[in-house]
Design a protein around this motif. Structure first.
Motif, PDB file in Angstrom:
ATOM      1  N   VAL A 286      48.984  30.256  36.980  1.00  0.00           N
ATOM      2  CA  VAL A 286      48.220  31.235  37.776  1.00  0.00           C
ATOM      3  C   VAL A 286      46.786  31.262  37.244  1.00  0.00           C
ATOM      4  N   PRO A 287      45.984  30.268  37.617  1.00  0.00           N
ATOM      5  CA  PRO A 287      44.604  30.250  37.120  1.00  0.00           C
ATOM      6  C   PRO A 287      43.730  31.283  37.836  1.00  0.00           C
ATOM      7  N   LEU A 288      43.233  32.219  37.074  1.00  0.00           N
ATOM      8  CA  LEU A 288      42.341  33.256  37.596  1.00  0.00           C
ATOM      9  C   LEU A 288      41.038  33.216  36.811  1.00  0.00           C
ATOM     10  N   PRO A 289      39.956  33.748  37.364  1.00  0.00           N
ATOM     11  CA  PRO A 289      38.642  33.597  36.721  1.00  0.00           C
ATOM     12  C   PRO A 289      38.434  34.385  35.430  1.00  0.00           C
TER      13      PRO A 289
ATOM     14  N   ALA B 235      44.630  41.507  34.242  1.00  0.00           N
ATOM     15  CA  ALA B 235      44.997  42.926  34.135  1.00  0.00           C
ATOM     16  C   ALA B 235      45.505  43.431  35.482  1.00  0.00           C
ATOM     17  N   GLY B 236      44.884  42.972  36.547  1.00  0.00           N
ATOM     18  CA  GLY B 236      45.360  43.323  37.888  1.00  0.00           C
ATOM     19  C   GLY B 236      46.757  42.794  38.147  1.00  0.00           C
ATOM     20  N   VAL B 237      47.040  41.585  37.665  1.00  0.00           N
ATOM     21  CA  VAL B 237      48.391  41.025  37.786  1.00  0.00           C
ATOM     22  C   VAL B 237      49.384  41.928  37.052  1.00  0.00           C
ATOM     23  N   GLY B 238      49.012  42.365  35.868  1.00  0.00           N
ATOM     24  CA  GLY B 238      49.881  43.262  35.106  1.00  0.00           C
ATOM     25  C   GLY B 238      50.183  44.554  35.856  1.00  0.00           C
ATOM     26  N   LEU B 239      49.184  45.107  36.515  1.00  0.00           N
ATOM     27  CA  LEU B 239      49.402  46.333  37.296  1.00  0.00           C
ATOM     28  C   LEU B 239      50.289  46.071  38.513  1.00  0.00           C
TER      29      LEU B 239
ATOM     30  N   SER C 193      51.482  41.851  29.395  1.00  0.00           N
ATOM     31  CA  SER C 193      51.810  40.434  29.170  1.00  0.00           C
ATOM     32  C   SER C 193      50.870  39.447  29.869  1.00  0.00           C
ATOM     33  N   PRO C 194      50.503  39.667  31.136  1.00  0.00           N
ATOM     34  CA  PRO C 194      49.585  38.697  31.751  1.00  0.00           C
ATOM     35  C   PRO C 194      48.230  38.588  31.033  1.00  0.00           C
ATOM     36  N   VAL C 195      47.695  39.709  30.596  1.00  0.00           N
ATOM     37  CA  VAL C 195      46.411  39.683  29.886  1.00  0.00           C
ATOM     38  C   VAL C 195      46.580  39.022  28.521  1.00  0.00           C
TER      39      VAL C 195
ATOM     40  N   ILE D 163      44.618  30.751  28.007  1.00  0.00           N
ATOM     41  CA  ILE D 163      43.556  30.320  28.917  1.00  0.00           C
ATOM     42  C   ILE D 163      42.165  30.637  28.375  1.00  0.00           C
ATOM     43  N   PHE D 164      42.024  31.809  27.764  1.00  0.00           N
ATOM     44  CA  PHE D 164      40.723  32.243  27.247  1.00  0.00           C
ATOM     45  C   PHE D 164      40.801  32.496  25.737  1.00  0.00           C
ATOM     46  N   PRO D 165      41.155  31.478  24.948  1.00  0.00           N
ATOM     47  CA  PRO D 165      41.327  31.708  23.496  1.00  0.00           C
ATOM     48  C   PRO D 165      40.033  32.030  22.778  1.00  0.00           C
TER      49      PRO D 165
END
Length: 130
Positions: free
Chosen positions: A59-62, A68-72, A119-121, A128-130
């Motif tokens: 799920v590549p997001l910008p 965080a939206g995915v988590g909600l 979890s998604p964040v 993805i953003f290490p």
């Protein structure tokens, strides 16, 4: 992308069911009901985080805010599933369904919901953003 987000969430359902079966079949006998509920909640949280870490690159997001939206979204879906399934299929009362939110008898359901939400964040931050 929406389909992928929903599929990743839907994959958590059989994991949660298997976790509950393991709790009732094995953990309750060895730990007792209260401890088994706590261990089960912790293990489900760990499984959700591990699954999300493995699957999140699909799920590549910008940015992290989108995760965080995915988590909600996952939180909303989880609560909706819990109450709809609980009321319609399992025929539980509102009192029975809400009992899990009170931290009674070893139940840590609100912490599991927190794991679903973050979890998604956390996974995106690690993978993805290490």
């Amino acid at each position: 992308m929406t389909i992928r987000i929903l599929l990743l969430w839907a994959a958590i359902i059989p994991m949660a069911i298997a976790n509950g079966i393991l709790r009732d079949a094995v953990l309750v006998r060895s730990l007792g009901q209260k401890r088994a509920r706590t261990v089960s909640g912790l293990s489900l949280s760990a499984v959700i985080l591990a699954w999300t870490i493995l699957a999140i690159p699909w799920v590549p997001l910008p940015g992290l805010m989108q995760y965080a939206g995915v988590g909600l979204i996952w939180l909303t879906l989880t609560i909706a599933f819990e109450f709809l399934f609980g009321r319609i299929v399992a025929r539980k009362s509102w009192q029975e369904l809400l009992r899990a939110y009170r931290f009674e008898n070893g139940d840590i359901w609100p912490l599991v919901l927190m794991a679903v939400t973050v979890s998604p964040v956390a996974a995106a931050a690690l993978r993805i953003f290490p």
